[in-house]
Design a protein around this motif. Structure first.
Motif, mmCIF file in Angstrom:
data_model
loop_
_atom_site.group_PDB
_atom_site.id
_atom_site.type_symbol
_atom_site.label_atom_id
_atom_site.label_comp_id
_atom_site.label_asym_id
_atom_site.label_seq_id
_atom_site.Cartn_x
_atom_site.Cartn_y
_atom_site.Cartn_z
ATOM 1 N N VAL A 54 47.170 33.197 41.319
ATOM 2 C CA VAL A 54 47.449 34.611 41.030
ATOM 3 C C VAL A 54 46.151 35.339 40.731
ATOM 4 N N LEU A 55 45.324 34.750 39.877
ATOM 5 C CA LEU A 55 44.051 35.381 39.525
ATOM 6 C C LEU A 55 43.163 35.540 40.760
ATOM 7 N N PHE A 56 43.050 34.509 41.581
ATOM 8 C CA PHE A 56 42.193 34.565 42.757
ATOM 9 C C PHE A 56 42.638 35.665 43.720
ATOM 10 N N ASP A 61 38.177 42.772 43.578
ATOM 11 C CA ASP A 61 36.728 42.972 43.617
ATOM 12 C C ASP A 61 35.958 41.675 43.355
ATOM 13 N N SER A 62 36.662 40.565 43.249
ATOM 14 C CA SER A 62 36.056 39.233 43.082
ATOM 15 C C SER A 62 35.083 39.151 41.907
ATOM 16 N N ASP A 63 35.415 39.832 40.804
ATOM 17 C CA ASP A 63 34.543 39.779 39.633
ATOM 18 C C ASP A 63 34.991 38.739 38.609
ATOM 19 N N GLY A 64 36.032 37.961 38.935
ATOM 20 C CA GLY A 64 36.496 36.909 38.039
ATOM 21 C C GLY A 64 37.458 37.366 36.970
ATOM 22 N N ALA A 65 37.878 38.628 37.029
ATOM 23 C CA ALA A 65 38.814 39.174 36.047
ATOM 24 C C ALA A 65 39.719 40.189 36.738
ATOM 25 N N LEU A 66 40.833 40.498 36.083
ATOM 26 C CA LEU A 66 41.751 41.495 36.629
ATOM 27 C C LEU A 66 41.675 42.777 35.829
ATOM 28 N N SER A 67 41.467 43.870 36.513
ATOM 29 C CA SER A 67 41.571 45.170 35.867
ATOM 30 C C SER A 67 43.060 45.498 35.761
ATOM 31 N N ARG A 68 43.381 46.532 35.040
ATOM 32 C CA ARG A 68 44.775 46.967 34.922
ATOM 33 C C ARG A 68 45.356 47.264 36.310
ATOM 34 N N GLU A 69 44.541 47.844 37.181
ATOM 35 C CA GLU A 69 45.003 48.207 38.524
ATOM 36 C C GLU A 69 45.236 46.978 39.400
ATOM 37 N N GLU A 70 44.458 45.921 39.183
ATOM 38 C CA GLU A 70 44.585 44.708 39.986
ATOM 39 C C GLU A 70 45.728 43.800 39.518
ATOM 40 N N ARG A 77 52.679 44.570 32.996
ATOM 41 C CA ARG A 77 53.615 45.011 31.952
ATOM 42 C C ARG A 77 53.185 44.536 30.569
ATOM 43 N N ARG A 78 52.471 43.418 30.506
ATOM 44 C CA ARG A 78 52.052 42.841 29.227
ATOM 45 C C ARG A 78 50.535 42.870 29.069
ATOM 46 N N PHE A 79 49.866 43.717 29.831
ATOM 47 C CA PHE A 79 48.402 43.720 29.926
ATOM 48 C C PHE A 79 47.741 43.737 28.553
ATOM 49 N N ASP A 80 48.119 44.684 27.695
ATOM 50 C CA ASP A 80 47.441 44.837 26.409
ATOM 51 C C ASP A 80 47.614 43.614 25.519
ATOM 52 N N SER A 81 48.776 42.974 25.559
ATOM 53 C CA SER A 81 48.980 41.792 24.717
ATOM 54 C C SER A 81 48.244 40.572 25.266
ATOM 55 N N ILE A 82 48.001 40.526 26.568
ATOM 56 C CA ILE A 82 47.282 39.411 27.179
ATOM 57 C C ILE A 82 45.775 39.571 27.011
ATOM 58 N N ASP A 83 45.298 40.816 27.011
ATOM 59 C CA ASP A 83 43.861 41.124 26.901
ATOM 60 C C ASP A 83 43.404 40.877 25.461
ATOM 61 N N GLU A 91 40.596 38.161 31.829
ATOM 62 C CA GLU A 91 39.707 37.117 32.304
ATOM 63 C C GLU A 91 40.492 35.820 32.460
ATOM 64 N N ALA A 92 39.890 34.856 33.140
ATOM 65 C CA ALA A 92 40.575 33.605 33.470
ATOM 66 C C ALA A 92 41.171 32.931 32.240
ATOM 67 N N ASP A 93 40.429 32.879 31.127
ATOM 68 C CA ASP A 93 40.960 32.206 29.937
ATOM 69 C C ASP A 93 42.148 32.955 29.352
ATOM 70 N N GLU A 94 42.168 34.284 29.463
ATOM 71 C CA GLU A 94 43.291 35.068 28.960
ATOM 72 C C GLU A 94 44.530 34.884 29.840
ATOM 73 N N VAL A 95 44.317 34.855 31.149
ATOM 74 C CA VAL A 95 45.429 34.626 32.075
ATOM 75 C C VAL A 95 45.970 33.214 31.877
ATOM 76 N N GLU A 96 45.080 32.250 31.713
ATOM 77 C CA GLU A 96 45.515 30.870 31.482
ATOM 78 C C GLU A 96 46.303 30.757 30.177
#
Length: 137
Positions: A54-56, A61-70, A77-83, A91-96
């Motif tokens: 999912v992250l890949f 933009d291949s920066d290793g993290a997801l922006s809100r738009e990506e 839907r849970r962006f703020d609680s995951i960030d 970032e990868a550790d937050e998504v994991e």
């Protein structure tokens, strides 16, 4: 002209933005593919690999993290609680960490493996927060 990664990203994002698309739906739909050892259960390493996919694919933009738009709808839907660090990027550790939380919540019997029934019981939008079994939590 799109390169091959961009074509795969567009196809992946189209699937994620389809009505009713949700992480649990993708896991249920792809259960057999995610179950790489074919034992009928998803281990944490198998589930984690799905999160890495999912992250890949969503990281346009291949920066290793997801922006809100990506971020795919389920993460957006849970962006703020995951960030966790509040930097506006997942970032990868937050998504994991989010995928680990989902895995542990789904593992109802606590054996470290997700059965098809446990995956089917995951909440999905449009069904009152209940999985396919209709029992919810």
């Amino acid at each position: 002209m799109l390169n091959s990664k961009q074509v795969m990203v567009v196809a992946f994002l189209c699937a994620l933005s389809a009505p009713g698309a949700f992480a649990a739906d993708g896991i249920a739909r792809d259960f057999e593919r995610i179950d790489s050892d074919g034992n009928g259960e998803l281990s944490w390493p198998e589930f984690k690999a799905r999160g890495s996919e999912v992250l890949f694919f969503a990281d346009l933009d291949s920066d290793g993290a997801l922006s809100r738009e990506e971020a795919p709808p389920g993460l957006a839907r849970r962006f703020d609680s995951i960030d966790a660090n509040g930097d506006g990027r997942l970032e990868a550790d937050e998504v994991e960490a989010e995928h680990k939380r989902m895995f542990e919540a789904a593992d109802r019997d606590g054996n470290g493996e997700l059965t098809r029934a446990e995956v089917d019981a995951l909440p999905r939008p449009g069904n009152g927060g209940r999985g396919r079994g209709g029992t919810g939590s």
